[in-house]
Design a protein around this motif. Structure first.
Motif, PDB file in Angstrom:
ATOM      1  N   THR A 324       0.832  -1.206   0.000  1.00  0.00           N
ATOM      2  CA  THR A 324       0.000   0.000   0.000  1.00  0.00           C
ATOM      3  C   THR A 324       0.864   1.252   0.000  1.00  0.00           C
ATOM      4  N   ALA A 325       1.924   1.259   0.829  1.00  0.00           N
ATOM      5  CA  ALA A 325       2.789   2.434   0.913  1.00  0.00           C
ATOM      6  C   ALA A 325       3.557   2.666  -0.382  1.00  0.00           C
ATOM      7  N   VAL A 326       4.016   1.591  -1.006  1.00  0.00           N
ATOM      8  CA  VAL A 326       4.744   1.731  -2.272  1.00  0.00           C
ATOM      9  C   VAL A 326       3.824   2.308  -3.343  1.00  0.00           C
ATOM     10  N   GLN A 327       2.590   1.812  -3.422  1.00  0.00           N
ATOM     11  CA  GLN A 327       1.650   2.334  -4.409  1.00  0.00           C
ATOM     12  C   GLN A 327       1.298   3.795  -4.117  1.00  0.00           C
ATOM     13  N   ALA A 328       1.173   4.141  -2.834  1.00  0.00           N
ATOM     14  CA  ALA A 328       0.881   5.528  -2.472  1.00  0.00           C
ATOM     15  C   ALA A 328       2.029   6.454  -2.865  1.00  0.00           C
ATOM     16  N   THR A 329       3.252   5.970  -2.720  1.00  0.00           N
ATOM     17  CA  THR A 329       4.415   6.775  -3.117  1.00  0.00           C
ATOM     18  C   THR A 329       4.438   6.979  -4.622  1.00  0.00           C
ATOM     19  N   LEU A 330       4.145   5.923  -5.383  1.00  0.00           N
ATOM     20  CA  LEU A 330       4.070   6.065  -6.838  1.00  0.00           C
ATOM     21  C   LEU A 330       2.941   7.018  -7.231  1.00  0.00           C
ATOM     22  N   GLY A 331       1.837   6.975  -6.489  1.00  0.00           N
ATOM     23  CA  GLY A 331       0.744   7.908  -6.746  1.00  0.00           C
ATOM     24  C   GLY A 331       1.163   9.346  -6.508  1.00  0.00           C
ATOM     25  N   LEU A 332       1.941   9.573  -5.470  1.00  0.00           N
ATOM     26  CA  LEU A 332       2.461  10.922  -5.207  1.00  0.00           C
ATOM     27  C   LEU A 332       3.362  11.372  -6.349  1.00  0.00           C
ATOM     28  N   TYR A 333       4.215  10.488  -6.833  1.00  0.00           N
ATOM     29  CA  TYR A 333       5.068  10.816  -7.977  1.00  0.00           C
ATOM     30  C   TYR A 333       4.218  11.272  -9.162  1.00  0.00           C
ATOM     31  N   ARG A 334       3.173  10.507  -9.465  1.00  0.00           N
ATOM     32  CA  ARG A 334       2.365  10.812 -10.646  1.00  0.00           C
ATOM     33  C   ARG A 334       1.599  12.120 -10.465  1.00  0.00           C
ATOM     34  N   ASP A 335       1.145  12.397  -9.254  1.00  0.00           N
ATOM     35  CA  ASP A 335       0.482  13.676  -8.999  1.00  0.00           C
ATOM     36  C   ASP A 335       1.443  14.835  -9.216  1.00  0.00           C
ATOM     37  N   ALA A 336       2.672  14.687  -8.751  1.00  0.00           N
ATOM     38  CA  ALA A 336       3.661  15.746  -8.919  1.00  0.00           C
ATOM     39  C   ALA A 336       4.047  15.906 -10.386  1.00  0.00           C
ATOM     40  N   LEU A 337       4.161  14.776 -11.111  1.00  0.00           N
ATOM     41  CA  LEU A 337       4.450  14.846 -12.542  1.00  0.00           C
ATOM     42  C   LEU A 337       3.322  15.542 -13.298  1.00  0.00           C
ATOM     43  N   GLU A 338       2.081  15.206 -12.955  1.00  0.00           N
ATOM     44  CA  GLU A 338       0.937  15.823 -13.617  1.00  0.00           C
ATOM     45  C   GLU A 338       0.884  17.326 -13.331  1.00  0.00           C
ATOM     46  N   ARG A 339       1.184  17.697 -12.112  1.00  0.00           N
ATOM     47  CA  ARG A 339       1.185  19.119 -11.745  1.00  0.00           C
ATOM     48  C   ARG A 339       2.254  19.890 -12.513  1.00  0.00           C
ATOM     49  N   ARG A 340       3.445  19.277 -12.623  1.00  0.00           N
ATOM     50  CA  ARG A 340       4.509  19.933 -13.376  1.00  0.00           C
ATOM     51  C   ARG A 340       4.143  20.021 -14.860  1.00  0.00           C
ATOM     52  N   GLY A 341       3.546  18.950 -15.393  1.00  0.00           N
ATOM     53  CA  GLY A 341       3.149  18.979 -16.798  1.00  0.00           C
ATOM     54  C   GLY A 341       2.090  20.022 -17.069  1.00  0.00           C
ATOM     55  N   ALA A 342       1.111  20.154 -16.171  1.00  0.00           N
ATOM     56  CA  ALA A 342       0.067  21.172 -16.343  1.00  0.00           C
ATOM     57  C   ALA A 342       0.661  22.561 -16.294  1.00  0.00           C
ATOM     58  N   ALA A 343       1.620  22.774 -15.381  1.00  0.00           N
ATOM     59  CA  ALA A 343       2.248  24.084 -15.276  1.00  0.00           C
ATOM     60  C   ALA A 343       3.040  24.409 -16.539  1.00  0.00           C
ATOM     61  N   ALA A 344       3.700  23.393 -17.106  1.00  0.00           N
ATOM     62  CA  ALA A 344       4.474  23.615 -18.323  1.00  0.00           C
ATOM     63  C   ALA A 344       3.552  23.981 -19.484  1.00  0.00           C
ATOM     64  N   ARG A 345       2.391  23.306 -19.558  1.00  0.00           N
ATOM     65  CA  ARG A 345       1.445  23.626 -20.632  1.00  0.00           C
ATOM     66  C   ARG A 345       0.899  25.043 -20.499  1.00  0.00           C
ATOM     67  N   ASP A 346       0.783  25.489 -19.254  1.00  0.00           N
ATOM     68  CA  ASP A 346       0.258  26.828 -19.014  1.00  0.00           C
ATOM     69  C   ASP A 346       1.345  27.889 -19.002  1.00  0.00           C
TER      70      ASP A 346
END
Length: 357
Positions: A324-346
């Motif tokens: 569960t913790a490993v999957q949660a950490t990967l989820g945090l990575y993907r949220d941060a990647l998505e946030r950075r990608g959205a900021a780059a698009r904007d």
């Protein structure tokens, strides 16, 4: 979900709690098919505990580490650069073109963590210290890594603890696992033991560190106090103990307490943030920090009960599940990647100065 390229950074030569967490997380991520690297000192013991699927990169000199981590992350095409412990997080902060993640093994410090894109909080109390942090953050509890001789290819199996120390089956054994450092409070533990423990009890300290000489001096000629040094087979050693004591002056989320819980041992712990969040007072004794009298009395009481009942204690470990913790950490990575990608698009910068503004 595509596989990620992940670079973990930990600048420790020896292995303690934060290093064990980094090792186990890297190994788990590699087992899931991600491309995983670990950066550390060239002679670090960390490399010998890594899964063969994880690539270790040793830095021979402790100079310009931030620039070197940044360059290596670019060369490896890293999606995520994840720092463990303060010096590593400070270096990871320079990898500005990658998603930078830090785990708060020892609490939030602005000069180490403020420039991260995401933070892993290991206990809920840490959230209160992130008011000025502008990145993504999430509470993800640690888990107890497997720590036995088979976990490291270079580790040698040893005899049982009681056989090694010449103890009979009825001897009462108190254990503490951690780096021999003043912050771990083992000097107070030795004092508490010598003043309050029954004569047939033994205290076993597992770990290595700069306080060894002081602790040996404090032990004096007491044959009941044993400093074993660093051991891989912690799980096996805990299995032969009767009581675990966490004597730390400050702990965010100690892995050793989780290991003692997994072993079903009664626990006496100082009232640190981690212990208060992890332990149920109905099952464990929580005592004031750096109070040898309170600690010693709690130890004596726990050992008195242990003489008559050595059945393991059934702790609720559901919150500390590795998968569960490993999957949660990967989820945090993907949220941060998505946030950075959205900021780059904007066309928005996600540097900490912009977030705070």
């Amino acid at each position: 979900m595509r596989a990620l390229s992940i670079v973990h950074v930990v600048f420790s030569s020896r292995i303690a709690g934060g290093e064990h967490h980094c090792i186990d997380l890297a190994n788990a991520q590699a087992a899931l098919g991600h491309v995983v690297h670990v950066v550390g000192p060239a002679g670090s013991a960390v490399r010998h505990a890594l899964d063969p699927r994880v690539t270790f990169h040793g830095l021979r000199l402790p100079v310009l580490r931030g620039a070197r981590v940044r360059r290596l992350a670019c060369q490896l095409g890293a999606d995520i650069v994840h720092g463990h412990l303060g010096p590593a997080c400070k270096a990871v902060a320079m990898a500005t073109h990658r998603v930078r993640v830090g785990t708060l093994h020892v609490g939030y410090k602005a000069h180490h963590h403020a420039r991260m894109d995401a933070l892993v909080c290991v206990n809920s109390a840490q959230i209160d210290h992130l008011k000025e942090f502008g990145g993504v953050h999430r509470v993800i509890h640690n888990w107890a890594p497997e720590r036995n001789a088979g976990a490291c290819a270079t580790a040698e199996r040893s005899a049982s603890l009681r056989a090694e120390l010449g103890l009979d089956a009825q001897a009462l054994v108190i254990g503490c696992v951690g780096r021999l450092h003043a912050a771990k409070g083992m000097h107070t533990l030795i004092q508490a033991f010598q003043r309050h423990a029954p004569e047939d009890a033994h205290l076993v300290l597992i770990g290595e560190g700069p306080q060894r000489a002081e602790l040996e001096s404090l032990r004096g000629d007491d044959p009941r106090v044993h400093l074993l040094g660093f051991r891989w087979n912690v799980d096996e050693l805990l299995g032969e103990m009767d009581l675990y004591v966490s004597s730390s002056l400050e702990e965010q989320f100690p892995l050793a307490i989780l290991e003692a819980m997994r072993a079903g041992l009664p626990i006496v712990a100082t009232a640190t943030l981690g212990a208060r969040e992890m332990l149920d007072p109905a099952q464990s004794a929580i005592v004031p920090v750096d109070d040898a009298t309170a600690m010693g009395q709690a130890m004596a009481s726990a050992l008195g009960r242990r003489r008559h009942d050595r059945r393991p204690i059934a702790y609720d470990m559901a919150r500390y599940d590795r998968s569960t913790a490993v999957q949660a950490t990967l989820g945090l990575y993907r949220d941060a990647l998505e946030r950075r990608g959205a900021a780059a698009r904007d066309g928005v910068s996600l540097n900490v100065e912009d977030v705070r503004g």
